[in-house]
Design a protein around this motif. Sequence first.
Motif, PDB file in Angstrom:
ATOM      1  N   ALA A  90       0.851  -1.279   0.052  1.00 14.31           N
ATOM      2  CA  ALA A  90      -0.017  -0.100  -0.020  1.00 14.31           C
ATOM      3  C   ALA A  90       0.862   1.234  -0.028  1.00 14.31           C
ATOM      4  CB  ALA A  90      -0.930  -0.094   1.284  1.00 14.31           C
ATOM      5  N   GLY A  91       2.003   1.307   0.834  1.00  7.94           N
ATOM      6  CA  GLY A  91       2.813   2.212   0.791  1.00  7.94           C
ATOM      7  C   GLY A  91       3.686   2.556  -0.516  1.00  7.94           C
ATOM      8  N   LEU A  92       3.831   1.545  -1.023  1.00  5.40           N
ATOM      9  CA  LEU A  92       4.406   1.593  -2.641  1.00  5.40           C
ATOM     10  C   LEU A  92       3.407   2.109  -3.547  1.00  5.40           C
ATOM     11  CD1 LEU A  92       6.822   1.275  -4.664  1.00  5.40           C
ATOM     12  CD2 LEU A  92       6.000  -1.061  -4.654  1.00  5.40           C
ATOM     13  N   GLY A 101       0.931   9.782   2.293  1.00  2.09           N
ATOM     14  CA  GLY A 101       0.314   9.339   3.576  1.00  2.09           C
ATOM     15  C   GLY A 101      -0.781   8.452   2.980  1.00  2.09           C
ATOM     16  N   PRO A 102      -1.396   7.602   3.946  1.00  2.00           N
ATOM     17  CA  PRO A 102      -1.232   7.700   5.153  1.00  2.00           C
ATOM     18  C   PRO A 102       0.440   7.152   5.610  1.00  2.00           C
ATOM     19  CG  PRO A 102      -2.920   6.305   4.985  1.00  2.00           C
ATOM     20  CD  PRO A 102      -2.406   6.575   3.796  1.00  2.00           C
ATOM     21  N   MET A 165      -5.004   1.485   5.719  1.00  5.02           N
ATOM     22  CA  MET A 165      -5.071   0.859   4.671  1.00  5.02           C
ATOM     23  C   MET A 165      -6.380   0.921   3.703  1.00  5.02           C
ATOM     24  SD  MET A 165      -3.973  -3.152   3.552  1.00  5.02           S
ATOM     25  CE  MET A 165      -2.543  -3.012   4.673  1.00  5.02           C
ATOM     26  N   GLU A 166      -7.554   0.993   4.633  1.00  7.31           N
ATOM     27  CA  GLU A 166      -8.919   1.250   4.118  1.00  7.31           C
ATOM     28  C   GLU A 166      -8.928   2.522   3.484  1.00  7.31           C
ATOM     29  OE1 GLU A 166     -11.607   0.595   7.082  1.00  7.31           O
ATOM     30  OE2 GLU A 166     -11.825  -1.464   6.930  1.00  7.31           O
ATOM     31  N   LYS A 167      -8.328   3.602   4.076  1.00 11.59           N
ATOM     32  CA  LYS A 167      -8.154   4.998   3.537  1.00 11.59           C
ATOM     33  C   LYS A 167      -7.535   5.010   2.300  1.00 11.59           C
ATOM     34  CE  LYS A 167      -6.662   9.458   4.932  1.00 11.59           C
ATOM     35  NZ  LYS A 167      -6.124  10.355   6.243  1.00 11.59           N
ATOM     36  N   ALA A 168      -6.487   4.344   2.100  1.00 12.00           N
ATOM     37  CA  ALA A 168      -5.492   4.386   0.996  1.00 12.00           C
ATOM     38  C   ALA A 168      -6.263   3.550  -0.271  1.00 12.00           C
ATOM     39  CB  ALA A 168      -4.043   3.688   1.304  1.00 12.00           C
ATOM     40  N   ALA A 169      -6.917   2.669   0.201  1.00 10.70           N
ATOM     41  CA  ALA A 169      -7.677   1.926  -0.675  1.00 10.70           C
ATOM     42  C   ALA A 169      -8.829   2.820  -1.580  1.00 10.70           C
ATOM     43  CB  ALA A 169      -8.268   0.593  -0.188  1.00 10.70           C
ATOM     44  N   ARG A 170      -9.454   3.243  -0.591  1.00 14.18           N
ATOM     45  CA  ARG A 170     -10.471   4.343  -1.068  1.00 14.18           C
ATOM     46  C   ARG A 170      -9.898   5.457  -2.016  1.00 14.18           C
ATOM     47  NH1 ARG A 170     -12.640   3.727   4.171  1.00 14.18           N
ATOM     48  NH2 ARG A 170     -11.780   5.735   4.896  1.00 14.18           N
ATOM     49  N   LEU A 171      -8.700   5.951  -1.435  1.00 16.76           N
ATOM     50  CA  LEU A 171      -7.873   7.083  -2.192  1.00 16.76           C
ATOM     51  C   LEU A 171      -7.702   6.627  -3.542  1.00 16.76           C
ATOM     52  CD1 LEU A 171      -6.774  10.057  -1.976  1.00 16.76           C
ATOM     53  CD2 LEU A 171      -4.636   8.902  -1.323  1.00 16.76           C
ATOM     54  N   VAL A 174      -8.632   0.751  -4.997  1.00 24.26           N
ATOM     55  CA  VAL A 174      -8.351  -0.635  -5.167  1.00 24.26           C
ATOM     56  C   VAL A 174      -9.035  -1.419  -4.086  1.00 24.26           C
ATOM     57  CG1 VAL A 174      -6.065  -0.021  -6.472  1.00 24.26           C
ATOM     58  CG2 VAL A 174      -6.165  -0.191  -4.047  1.00 24.26           C
ATOM     59  N   ASP A 175      -8.797  -2.681  -3.995  1.00 19.88           N
ATOM     60  CA  ASP A 175      -9.223  -3.710  -3.229  1.00 19.88           C
ATOM     61  C   ASP A 175      -8.154  -3.927  -2.234  1.00 19.88           C
ATOM     62  OD1 ASP A 175     -10.135  -5.676  -1.552  1.00 19.88           O
ATOM     63  OD2 ASP A 175     -10.947  -7.209  -3.021  1.00 19.88           O
ATOM     64  N   PRO A 176      -8.124  -3.533  -1.057  1.00 17.55           N
ATOM     65  CA  PRO A 176      -7.095  -3.733  -0.142  1.00 17.55           C
ATOM     66  C   PRO A 176      -6.778  -5.182   0.116  1.00 17.55           C
ATOM     67  CG  PRO A 176      -8.893  -2.944   1.240  1.00 17.55           C
ATOM     68  CD  PRO A 176      -9.384  -3.045  -0.330  1.00 17.55           C
TER      69      PRO A 176
END
Length: 232
Positions: A90-92, A101-102, A165-171, A174-176
Amino acid sequence: MGANPTGIVVGLGMPADATTGWLDDLADGFRDECDLVGASVVGGDTTRCDLVVIGVTALGDLGGRAPVTRSGARPGDVVAVAGRLGHAAAGLALLTEGGSGPAELVDAHRRPEPPYACGPQAAALGATSMLDVSDGLLQDLGHVATASRVGVVLLPESFTVPVPMEKAARLLGVDPLEWILSGGDDHALAATFPETVRLPPEWTVVGHVVSGEGVQVRGRSMTRGGWDHFRQ
């Protein structure tokens, strides 16, 4: 394989104009990470190279026990994981899209936190097979399935998706679960245990071993997923 870490051997190639400050920082990094497990740099080699090339061999002591390999899983065993899954991937993804971020996820990509103590712990508990998740859970459990000549069934509902991770996936839309199943740079551990073993909280059961082959998720055989260095 369940050994207690004792030391690392470092092979280092670097340009002649590499700064001493950079080299000091590198040495400090090796020291700090080794300190986490009571190990140290015990040797190695240096050479001149146009690019920076670092090769590390980790050494450990099994204390007379047999190593826990990939080939011991048996039908009826449970599959469990220790450590983070999907954080580094997710960070990548965030960094690739220009995000910052996050911070928890970006930091996880830049500096993983392997669950070092869980390897010897799993061996002491009677793990039948084990490996680190460096190329993605699907990819690496596929190695266990092949070596043990069994099938692995993963249960998606067993995985917890943390809030960042949920926040990043929404952003990113994608499916986390894709990060959790296919991202490997967190360097978590995956192991199989007899179903009678009572696992400590560091380990989460995410599936089971069956007769057959390959890795299945929701009834589908997953032939791809994770990183394959030699895939065309």
